[in-house]
Design a protein around this motif. Structure first.
Motif, mmCIF file in Angstrom:
data_model
loop_
_atom_site.group_PDB
_atom_site.id
_atom_site.type_symbol
_atom_site.label_atom_id
_atom_site.label_comp_id
_atom_site.label_asym_id
_atom_site.label_seq_id
_atom_site.Cartn_x
_atom_site.Cartn_y
_atom_site.Cartn_z
ATOM 1 N N ASN A 77 -9.463 8.536 -5.905
ATOM 2 C CA ASN A 77 -9.945 7.320 -5.493
ATOM 3 C C ASN A 77 -9.262 5.627 -6.634
ATOM 4 O O ASN A 77 -9.377 4.952 -5.747
ATOM 5 C CB ASN A 77 -11.210 7.375 -5.920
ATOM 6 C CG ASN A 77 -12.210 8.268 -5.383
ATOM 7 O OD1 ASN A 77 -12.348 7.316 -3.679
ATOM 8 N ND2 ASN A 77 -13.017 9.197 -5.056
ATOM 9 N N LEU B 181 -13.007 2.286 -11.534
ATOM 10 C CA LEU B 181 -12.025 2.300 -10.753
ATOM 11 C C LEU B 181 -12.229 0.766 -10.217
ATOM 12 O O LEU B 181 -11.525 0.467 -8.914
ATOM 13 C CB LEU B 181 -13.489 3.550 -10.331
ATOM 14 C CG LEU B 181 -13.170 4.535 -10.372
ATOM 15 C CD1 LEU B 181 -13.576 5.989 -9.653
ATOM 16 C CD2 LEU B 181 -11.459 5.376 -10.439
ATOM 17 N N ASP B 182 -14.010 0.840 -10.346
ATOM 18 C CA ASP B 182 -13.732 -1.096 -9.448
ATOM 19 C C ASP B 182 -12.919 -1.720 -9.922
ATOM 20 O O ASP B 182 -11.910 -3.211 -9.420
ATOM 21 C CB ASP B 182 -15.262 -1.770 -9.523
ATOM 22 C CG ASP B 182 -16.377 -0.904 -9.094
ATOM 23 O OD1 ASP B 182 -15.976 -0.065 -8.195
ATOM 24 O OD2 ASP B 182 -17.484 -1.819 -8.919
ATOM 25 N N GLY C 23 -4.958 0.373 -4.781
ATOM 26 C CA GLY C 23 -3.829 -0.936 -3.870
ATOM 27 C C GLY C 23 -2.682 0.127 -3.461
ATOM 28 O O GLY C 23 -2.081 0.021 -2.326
ATOM 29 N N PRO D 296 -17.167 5.009 -13.194
ATOM 30 C CA PRO D 296 -17.334 3.653 -11.592
ATOM 31 C C PRO D 296 -16.637 2.389 -11.990
ATOM 32 O O PRO D 296 -16.301 1.657 -10.857
ATOM 33 C CB PRO D 296 -18.556 4.050 -11.328
ATOM 34 C CG PRO D 296 -19.130 4.105 -12.471
ATOM 35 C CD PRO D 296 -18.585 4.950 -13.414
ATOM 36 N N ALA D 297 -17.207 2.220 -12.568
ATOM 37 C CA ALA D 297 -17.054 0.240 -13.595
ATOM 38 C C ALA D 297 -14.828 0.022 -13.547
ATOM 39 O O ALA D 297 -14.595 -1.192 -13.026
ATOM 40 C CB ALA D 297 -17.593 -0.045 -14.798
ATOM 41 N N THR E 93 0.981 -1.471 0.550
ATOM 42 C CA THR E 93 -0.250 0.311 -0.033
ATOM 43 C C THR E 93 1.036 1.428 0.126
ATOM 44 O O THR E 93 0.871 1.632 1.130
ATOM 45 C CB THR E 93 -1.074 0.128 0.797
ATOM 46 O OG1 THR E 93 -1.145 -1.127 1.313
ATOM 47 C CG2 THR E 93 -2.566 0.741 1.113
ATOM 48 N N ALA F 2 -1.988 4.503 -1.552
ATOM 49 C CA ALA F 2 -2.605 5.777 -0.687
ATOM 50 C C ALA F 2 -2.059 7.122 -0.982
ATOM 51 O O ALA F 2 -0.937 7.296 -1.444
ATOM 52 C CB ALA F 2 -2.124 4.895 0.573
ATOM 53 N N LEU G 203 -6.569 4.656 -4.781
ATOM 54 C CA LEU G 203 -7.467 4.123 -3.348
ATOM 55 C C LEU G 203 -7.546 2.465 -3.833
ATOM 56 O O LEU G 203 -7.661 1.495 -3.127
ATOM 57 C CB LEU G 203 -8.473 4.295 -2.718
ATOM 58 C CG LEU G 203 -7.757 5.571 -1.852
ATOM 59 C CD1 LEU G 203 -9.014 6.523 -1.232
ATOM 60 C CD2 LEU G 203 -6.945 4.597 -0.671
ATOM 61 N N SER G 204 -8.378 2.451 -5.095
ATOM 62 C CA SER G 204 -9.197 1.000 -5.584
ATOM 63 C C SER G 204 -7.859 0.348 -5.621
ATOM 64 O O SER G 204 -7.844 -0.458 -5.652
ATOM 65 C CB SER G 204 -9.927 1.977 -6.667
ATOM 66 O OG SER G 204 -10.452 0.377 -6.852
ATOM 67 N N SER H 95 -8.998 -2.394 -9.122
ATOM 68 C CA SER H 95 -8.768 -3.184 -7.960
ATOM 69 C C SER H 95 -9.041 -4.418 -7.875
ATOM 70 O O SER H 95 -8.327 -5.559 -6.755
ATOM 71 C CB SER H 95 -10.617 -2.760 -6.651
ATOM 72 O OG SER H 95 -11.196 -3.555 -7.159
#
Lengths: 256, 256, 256
Positions: free
Chosen positions: C28, C241-242, C34, C238-239, C11, C36, C31-32, C245
């Protein structure tokens, strides 16, 4: 009528002096929740904007030196008018620049509430706490931190974390609602500051208002995280913004 | 070919001097619509960026004093080049700081269009109007406001609201498309300013272009609001951004 | 363990001096993925923030003059500590202001990688290239651009486009993953700079780390673009950003 319903009846106007990372998310979150955001940041109009508002949020996340006088003028205008002031000392433990700025603000502005993670609030009362960037990583006696902040600054202390702690210097309340996915969304804490400011604008006991704010916020996060359309932090954000417009009873029913 | 199709054929580059709350939303909205955003804000390059663009948007939402010279230089460069300039005097009625800044800009920059809510445009012609924060709340003779703004500033006046009014000083047009959920999305008006600037870059009558912009924008909002995946203002935003890329005929068919 | 898994184990904290348009999206996205993010921008704390971080990203997208000293101090602190520095010279070819700022930074800061589109990197080695706003539009010998940037600045060159090119001055690697919809999302390149900085924090060969970053990023874009809930650039965000991860293997399996 509960605190959340009271807020929505009034649509309180909250003036924000906040960080550039979260301005859009905060404005949309407060709108969905039932408040009205204004985000002017020039020193020339800071006092007037605060005097026209129902509450004030000061957040130092991307602070630069020219913003400090604007924060002070807005804070003093809010104190003069008697509207709530929420201070979010983002990353205050990270650098002397932030520590000095917060000290300068607190010397002349009386916050209604200071909200932050454990590392931030610990720093304000000289308790050492592990952190990474602007995130709190350590563990320790959060209640003691909350109590000392409340007493030293004559304010409500709101310490966010897996368990949120609200302390007015005498009583201590805790909240367990919330969801881990919030740690993957930038500004999750910052938006809570805005929701908190909105909740502090209604009549009644400030500690109960703050508790209502953190409880509602956590319930909305749980509700959104359980939405089947949510597959990660990206899709969580729009669902969470929607959830902030719902009623407490609806959030609670679906989550249980 | 209609105005919207013309815009998309050219992908006009719009230079933005806009507020920090809405920069990301505005850039993504203009990209989806079919324009290209650039958002430089340093005074040192403001004129050059405008001179390389096809249109300019000036929005004072989070204005600070150092930004005023950049806005003026960009505006003058745009005037020199003969590209459209849209002025969005966000919250101009809220403080003297904003009023003076707008007056200073209007003294040396000729806007192609001034776009705002009724309270903002009323302020520019000394008509009093009720407001809250930077939102218009009052009611009154919007057509009269539009006409006076158009005549006093020799510009197109675009007054947004439940009914949008477009006036070039002689003719007056109105638009009824749109959706109440836009009032729950920060920067909904700001992004319209960007879409308007893009529409003003094509050949033809400016009033008709502005009418096409507000009509299309409202249709896209209706279309997105009717999407079954939209359950509030949070999920509305991505659906609305998608809708901005569609054709007028498709939006109209689905909405009716 | 591959590069992406290594990043997530640690991280890494990435300090950002980046543009106002993309701060929220970048934070964002990192963060997604991995990492910071931290995004302080005051000159007073720039060095200290960088010294506490694992990597640094400098992006000049909305540069103003007061930010240059903060970028330099952060860059020098990162060099002193030996953590990776990614420079993203957004729109450097657009104005002399940007060219001079980048030259000033490169005189005293040693970047680990310079990442940009072909027009931006071509400008750094005095090769002319067609552009529009801050976007690259022309065509030419991208490998030659990459090689010259790597050699002149003694750095890794990462040129993004339909084919991404990574060059350390000797070896040249290319990547074909990615999706055209990224060109409709503001800051798609900026967020890649942040992901790249995170990947450069792990042990090993920098060119392989950069290749892993651009390959993963492109796979995530393809994965999100193929999601049936994605109907345009608004729902793509949004997809995407998901997808950032997820694991490389999962992205690759679904895309093929």
């Amino acid at each position: 009528m509960n605190v959340i319903e009271e807020v929505r009846k009034n649509t309180p106007l909250i003036h924000h002096l906040t960080n550039q990372v979260v301005m859009n998310f905060t404005a949309n979150g407060l709108l969905s929740f039932g408040g009205a955001p204004v985000m002017a940041k020039a020193e020339e109009e800071a006092a007037e904007m605060a005097a026209n508002a129902d509450g004030l949020l000061i957040n130092i996340g991307t602070l630069t030196a020219p913003e400090i006088p604007a924060m002070i003028k807005a804070g003093q205008a809010a104190n003069d008018k008697g509207i709530p002031v929420v201070l979010d000392p983002v990353g205050v433990a990270a650098t002397p620049f932030r520590r000095h700025a917060v000290a300068e603000i607190l010397q002349v502005v009386q916050p209604t509430a200071i909200k932050g993670n454990a590392a931030e609030l610990a720093n304000l009362v000289d308790i050492s706490w592990e952190m990474k960037g602007v995130e709190s990583r350590g563990s320790g006696d959060i209640s003691e931190v909350a109590k000392q902040v409340a007493n030293r600054y004559n304010t409500l202390a709101v310490v966010t974390g897996a368990t949120d702690v609200v302390c007015d210097g005498k009583r201590m309340e805790t909240n367990e609602t919330g969801h881990a996915i919030l740690s993957k969304v930038t500004g999750a804490g910052c938006l809570l500051g805005s929701v908190l400011a909105a909740c502090l604008t209604v009549e009644g006991n400030a500690e109960m208002q703050a508790l209502a704010a953190v409880e509602f916020y956590g319930l909305a996060a749980e509700y959104a995280a359980n939405n089947i359309a949510v597959t990660g932090p990206g899709t969580f954000v729009p669902a969470f913004l929607d959830a902030l417009s719902l009623e407490t009873a609806q959030l609670r029913r679906t989550n249980s």
